[in-house]
Write a protein that holds these residues in place. Structure first.
Motif, PDB file in Angstrom:
ATOM      1  N   SER A 134       0.849  -1.192   0.000  1.00 18.94           N
ATOM      2  CA  SER A 134       0.000   0.000   0.000  1.00 18.94           C
ATOM      3  C   SER A 134       0.879   1.233   0.000  1.00 18.94           C
ATOM      4  CB  SER A 134      -0.906   0.015   1.236  1.00 18.94           C
ATOM      5  OG  SER A 134      -0.123   0.161   2.413  1.00 18.94           O
ATOM      6  N   VAL A 135       0.281   2.368  -0.366  1.00 14.28           N
ATOM      7  CA  VAL A 135       1.007   3.633  -0.290  1.00 14.28           C
ATOM      8  C   VAL A 135       1.362   3.931   1.159  1.00 14.28           C
ATOM      9  CG1 VAL A 135       0.762   6.136  -0.581  1.00 14.28           C
ATOM     10  CG2 VAL A 135       0.062   4.581  -2.420  1.00 14.28           C
ATOM     11  N   ALA A 136       0.487   3.579   2.083  1.00  9.50           N
ATOM     12  CA  ALA A 136       0.788   3.805   3.499  1.00  9.50           C
ATOM     13  C   ALA A 136       2.058   3.070   3.904  1.00  9.50           C
ATOM     14  CB  ALA A 136      -0.392   3.351   4.359  1.00  9.50           C
ATOM     15  N   GLU A 137       2.246   1.868   3.390  1.00 11.36           N
ATOM     16  CA  GLU A 137       3.456   1.107   3.712  1.00 11.36           C
ATOM     17  C   GLU A 137       4.693   1.745   3.067  1.00 11.36           C
ATOM     18  OE1 GLU A 137       3.401  -3.517   4.874  1.00 11.36           O
ATOM     19  OE2 GLU A 137       3.375  -3.143   2.711  1.00 11.36           O
ATOM     20  N   VAL A 138       4.537   2.281   1.844  1.00  7.32           N
ATOM     21  CA  VAL A 138       5.639   3.008   1.216  1.00  7.32           C
ATOM     22  C   VAL A 138       6.061   4.181   2.095  1.00  7.32           C
ATOM     23  CG1 VAL A 138       6.352   4.407  -0.760  1.00  7.32           C
ATOM     24  CG2 VAL A 138       4.976   2.345  -1.127  1.00  7.32           C
ATOM     25  N   LEU A 139       5.095   4.930   2.597  1.00  7.99           N
ATOM     26  CA  LEU A 139       5.400   6.076   3.447  1.00  7.99           C
ATOM     27  C   LEU A 139       6.133   5.650   4.714  1.00  7.99           C
ATOM     28  CD1 LEU A 139       2.016   8.025   3.103  1.00  7.99           C
ATOM     29  CD2 LEU A 139       4.186   8.525   1.981  1.00  7.99           C
ATOM     30  N   GLN A 140       5.762   4.517   5.278  1.00  8.97           N
ATOM     31  CA  GLN A 140       6.440   4.025   6.482  1.00  8.97           C
ATOM     32  C   GLN A 140       7.885   3.628   6.175  1.00  8.97           C
ATOM     33  OE1 GLN A 140       3.916   0.819   7.757  1.00  8.97           O
ATOM     34  NE2 GLN A 140       2.299   2.175   8.536  1.00  8.97           N
ATOM     35  N   VAL A 141       8.097   3.015   5.009  1.00  8.42           N
ATOM     36  CA  VAL A 141       9.464   2.641   4.622  1.00  8.42           C
ATOM     37  C   VAL A 141      10.316   3.887   4.421  1.00  8.42           C
ATOM     38  CG1 VAL A 141      10.872   1.578   2.811  1.00  8.42           C
ATOM     39  CG2 VAL A 141       8.801   0.425   3.620  1.00  8.42           C
ATOM     40  N   LEU A 142       9.796   4.887   3.726  1.00  6.17           N
ATOM     41  CA  LEU A 142      10.553   6.113   3.510  1.00  6.17           C
ATOM     42  C   LEU A 142      10.874   6.805   4.828  1.00  6.17           C
ATOM     43  CD1 LEU A 142       8.796   7.614   0.345  1.00  6.17           C
ATOM     44  CD2 LEU A 142      10.951   6.361   0.463  1.00  6.17           C
ATOM     45  N   GLN A 143       9.932   6.798   5.738  1.00  5.94           N
ATOM     46  CA  GLN A 143      10.181   7.407   7.051  1.00  5.94           C
ATOM     47  C   GLN A 143      11.289   6.671   7.788  1.00  5.94           C
ATOM     48  OE1 GLN A 143       6.818   7.400   9.743  1.00  5.94           O
ATOM     49  NE2 GLN A 143       7.599   9.160  10.865  1.00  5.94           N
TER      50      GLN A 143
ATOM     51  N   LEU B 104       0.631  13.091  -3.780  1.00  3.34           N
ATOM     52  CA  LEU B 104       1.089  14.249  -3.008  1.00  3.34           C
ATOM     53  C   LEU B 104       1.734  13.810  -1.699  1.00  3.34           C
ATOM     54  CD1 LEU B 104      -1.838  16.772  -3.577  1.00  3.34           C
ATOM     55  CD2 LEU B 104       0.530  17.034  -4.329  1.00  3.34           C
ATOM     56  N   ALA B 105       1.157  12.791  -1.062  1.00  2.48           N
ATOM     57  CA  ALA B 105       1.738  12.280   0.188  1.00  2.48           C
ATOM     58  C   ALA B 105       3.114  11.693  -0.063  1.00  2.48           C
ATOM     59  CB  ALA B 105       0.809  11.242   0.802  1.00  2.48           C
ATOM     60  N   LEU B 106       3.275  10.979  -1.177  1.00  3.37           N
ATOM     61  CA  LEU B 106       4.579  10.400  -1.510  1.00  3.37           C
ATOM     62  C   LEU B 106       5.606  11.493  -1.794  1.00  3.37           C
ATOM     63  CD1 LEU B 106       3.421   7.489  -3.833  1.00  3.37           C
ATOM     64  CD2 LEU B 106       4.546   7.238  -1.620  1.00  3.37           C
ATOM     65  N   ILE B 107       5.197  12.518  -2.511  1.00  6.86           N
ATOM     66  CA  ILE B 107       6.127  13.610  -2.829  1.00  6.86           C
ATOM     67  C   ILE B 107       6.555  14.324  -1.557  1.00  6.86           C
ATOM     68  CG2 ILE B 107       6.306  15.850  -3.987  1.00  6.86           C
ATOM     69  CD1 ILE B 107       4.385  14.626  -6.144  1.00  6.86           C
TER      70      ILE B 107
ATOM     71  N   SER C 140      18.543  10.851   2.851  1.00 10.32           N
ATOM     72  CA  SER C 140      19.055  10.269   1.615  1.00 10.32           C
ATOM     73  C   SER C 140      19.394  11.402   0.655  1.00 10.32           C
ATOM     74  CB  SER C 140      17.991   9.356   0.991  1.00 10.32           C
ATOM     75  OG  SER C 140      18.475   8.743  -0.188  1.00 10.32           O
ATOM     76  N   LEU C 141      20.380  11.159  -0.203  1.00  9.70           N
ATOM     77  CA  LEU C 141      20.690  12.152  -1.220  1.00  9.70           C
ATOM     78  C   LEU C 141      19.560  12.283  -2.223  1.00  9.70           C
ATOM     79  CD1 LEU C 141      24.432  11.237  -1.896  1.00  9.70           C
ATOM     80  CD2 LEU C 141      23.587  13.253  -0.685  1.00  9.70           C
ATOM     81  N   THR C 142      18.960  11.159  -2.588  1.00 11.86           N
ATOM     82  CA  THR C 142      17.892  11.170  -3.585  1.00 11.86           C
ATOM     83  C   THR C 142      16.748  10.254  -3.166  1.00 11.86           C
ATOM     84  OG1 THR C 142      18.616   9.287  -4.939  1.00 11.86           O
ATOM     85  CG2 THR C 142      19.656  11.424  -5.391  1.00 11.86           C
ATOM     86  N   VAL C 143      15.570  10.558  -3.695  1.00 12.07           N
ATOM     87  CA  VAL C 143      14.442   9.628  -3.730  1.00 12.07           C
ATOM     88  C   VAL C 143      13.867   9.718  -5.140  1.00 12.07           C
ATOM     89  CG1 VAL C 143      12.108   9.109  -2.941  1.00 12.07           C
ATOM     90  CG2 VAL C 143      13.847   9.729  -1.277  1.00 12.07           C
ATOM     91  N   THR C 144      13.643   8.563  -5.758  1.00 15.78           N
ATOM     92  CA  THR C 144      13.056   8.517  -7.094  1.00 15.78           C
ATOM     93  C   THR C 144      11.649   7.953  -7.008  1.00 15.78           C
ATOM     94  OG1 THR C 144      15.252   8.160  -8.068  1.00 15.78           O
ATOM     95  CG2 THR C 144      13.344   7.624  -9.437  1.00 15.78           C
ATOM     96  N   LEU C 145      10.700   8.639  -7.632  1.00 11.40           N
ATOM     97  CA  LEU C 145       9.299   8.223  -7.633  1.00 11.40           C
ATOM     98  C   LEU C 145       8.876   7.949  -9.065  1.00 11.40           C
ATOM     99  CD1 LEU C 145       7.884  10.945  -5.196  1.00 11.40           C
ATOM    100  CD2 LEU C 145       8.550   8.598  -4.609  1.00 11.40           C
ATOM    101  N   TRP C 146       8.638   6.688  -9.392  1.00  9.26           N
ATOM    102  CA  TRP C 146       8.153   6.321 -10.720  1.00  9.26           C
ATOM    103  C   TRP C 146       6.637   6.173 -10.667  1.00  9.26           C
ATOM    104  CZ3 TRP C 146      11.767   1.760 -12.635  1.00  9.26           C
ATOM    105  CH2 TRP C 146      13.025   2.287 -12.964  1.00  9.26           C
ATOM    106  N   GLY C 147       5.923   6.955 -11.480  1.00 10.33           N
ATOM    107  CA  GLY C 147       4.486   6.764 -11.613  1.00 10.33           C
ATOM    108  C   GLY C 147       3.630   7.710 -10.805  1.00 10.33           C
ATOM    109  N   VAL C 148       4.100   8.923 -10.526  1.00 11.10           N
ATOM    110  CA  VAL C 148       3.308   9.887  -9.742  1.00 11.10           C
ATOM    111  C   VAL C 148       2.865  11.061 -10.623  1.00 11.10           C
ATOM    112  CG1 VAL C 148       4.372   9.287  -7.544  1.00 11.10           C
ATOM    113  CG2 VAL C 148       5.387  11.095  -8.936  1.00 11.10           C
ATOM    114  N   GLN C 149       2.623  10.804 -11.891  1.00  6.91           N
ATOM    115  CA  GLN C 149       2.297  11.895 -12.810  1.00  6.91           C
ATOM    116  C   GLN C 149       0.928  12.531 -12.534  1.00  6.91           C
ATOM    117  OE1 GLN C 149       4.453   9.470 -13.796  1.00  6.91           O
ATOM    118  NE2 GLN C 149       5.942  11.102 -13.967  1.00  6.91           N
TER     119      GLN C 149
END
Length: 487
Positions: A381-390, A411-414, A395-404
């Protein structure tokens, strides 16, 4: 102490020269700084063939890669020359005096930029040109009006000496003090700490390992007079693969990502080391394609024995973790195996997989594997992605594929990516850092020690300037500061 240690004595000598040159270079004009920087770019290009061959002998990075890196180094030297000519180090904010009582009334205040002083620049192992003797840290410090003491890296000593030899000839030809640019050697951490601790040093620029950088950062802060330490310490660079990014198939995007992971034998601070993939049919196909594509990569030998040891230790630790599954079978070294010497062999690429909950709960899975390896985190889930990023922290970079699309989830991921990274990508791969005014190469701890600054791009010279407010200063002083003509 320095008399009994040749490395310490050399540091004393170099820092004394830099200290002596500091006032002269701080007062230098924009044209003087630009002339030096362009002269250094010219001498690199004039000796490119010999320098690239020497760099390849020491690093095994390959002539195509090194040719591009030398071109980038010359490009950014000229870019900082242009920044000096544009007046960036001499920018002023002038508030005219206003009559009357405070708070409306005030004296005249002029904010100017003052060079910090001699900068100790620690060369990086993985960029023999662009983060070494005449790399971005040196170029930005010189453009800011600071002498530079280069700490050569033991991974490419002959190249460092040759580039420095060419550089000091340019300094001499232009009639500048020898202390504008000096070089010291010595691979020991004691020598590095002695340089950082030296009272003639006003700031430090460092690119290297987390362990080495943190040790020197502590030295800088434990001095009787602490100094700024601009350290880039490494990063795992999360890359999030949203389901929409795989709508047109998995093969090409997997191939592109595998190439980025293995580029330069994975010895890039922006190498994507953490891949977040949704646990659905497309996500599983993508992960399998990534493992296949990565297993066919052929990385060259690593830069130094210590880097190879660190990589082998990191992947061994990852492979032995109970929650982790290896996706690429470990094989025997491909080169020199018959001779019984694997020290020059390129390591096999490695790819591992773990559930999101296990990654979040185990901080030892968050450590960088500096080399051609990555960890796939399965998310649902996106919620789980947010927990992993937290959990990643900085980090120097974060890449998000598919947030067009403009959605609440995107917006939450960005926002989450912006909180932990200095650069957020919405396509492509994070390896490759453009040298521009808008670049930000730095991130929250532990990616860097000063996340509000950048070590790549023309904003980098701001690191080596300190604001000073001049109150009711005479006009001659303001004019001299503006043109860099104060002597």
């Amino acid at each position: 102490m320095s008399e009994a240690n040749p490395a310490f004595a050399a540091i004393d000598h170099a820092t004394a020269q830099a200290h002596e040159a500091s006032s002269h270079w701080a007062a230098s004009t924009a044209s003087e700084r630009a002339r030096l920087l362009r002269g250094l770019a010219d001498v690199l290009e004039q000796n490119a063939t010999a320098l690239i061959a020497l760099a390849n002998d020491e690093s095994a990075l390959g002539e195509p890669r090194l040719t591009g890196e030398l071109a980038r180094t010359a490009f950014q030297l000229r870019g900082f020359a242009s920044a000096a000519e544009a007046g960036v180090p001499y920018l002023q904010i002038d508030d005219a005096a206003a009559p009357g009582a405070p708070p409306a009334g005030r004296p005249r205040l002029t904010l100017v930029q003052v060079p910090l002083g001699p900068v100790a620049m620690f060369s990086a192992s993985n960029f023999p040109f662009a983060f070494s003797v005449l790399g971005g840290d040196t170029a930005s410090a010189l453009a800011a009006g600071c002498p530079v003491i280069v700490k050569a890296h033991s991974g490419h000593p002959a190249l460092s000496r040759k580039v420095f030899e060419l550089a000091v000839a340019v300094v001499a030809q232009q009639g500048l003090p020898v202390g504008v640019l000096t070089l010291v050697e010595g691979a020991s951490r004691e020598a590095g700490a002695y340089l950082v601790r030296h009272p003639n040093i006003a700031a430090v620029a460092f690119t290297g390992s987390y362990q080495g950088g943190v040790a020197l950062w502590r030295v800088a802060n434990e001095r009787p007079r602490p100094i700024p330490f601009f350290g880039e310490l490494g990063s795992i660079n999360p890359l999030v693969v949203l389901p929409g990014a795989l709508a047109n198939g998995v093969a090409e995007v997997a191939k592109s990502l595998a190439g980025s992971i293995a580029l330069g034998c994975g010895q890039f601070c922006t190498s994507p080391g953490l891949i977040l993939v949704f646990d659905d049919a497309d996500g599983r196909s993508f992960t399998a394609a990534l493992a296949d594509a990565l297993s066919t990569q052929s990385p060259h030998r690593m830069l130094t024995d210590s880097i190879r040891y660190g990589f082998d230790h990191a992947v061994g630790k990852m492979a032995s973790h109970a929650a982790v599954r290896s996706l690429i079978e470990m094989r025997e070294p491909r080169e020199l195996h018959e001779a019984g010497d694997d020290s020059c062999a390129g390591p096999w690429p490695r790819l591992f997989e773990v559930e999101a909950a296990a990654f979040i709960a185990n901080s030892d899975l968050h450590e960088e594997m500096f080399g051609p390896a990555a960890l796939v985190v399965k998310v649902r889930s996106v919620a789980e992605v947010l927990q992993v990023l937290q959990a990643v922290e900085g980090s120097l970079t974060v890449t998000l594929w598919g947030v067009q699309q403009n959605t609440a989830d995107n917006l939450a991921l960005i926002r989450a990516a912006e909180q932990i990274a200095g650069r957020v990508l919405f396509g492509g791969v994070p390896t490759g850092v453009a040298v521009t005014r808008a670049q930000q190469h730095g991130g929250p701890w532990p990616a860097s020690t000063q996340p509000q600054t950048t070590s790549v791009g023309y904003g980098a010279l701001a690191r080596f300037l300190r604001p000073v407010a001049l109150q009711d200063a005479p006009d001659w002083l303001i004019a001299a500061k503006r043109g860099g003509t104060l002597s």
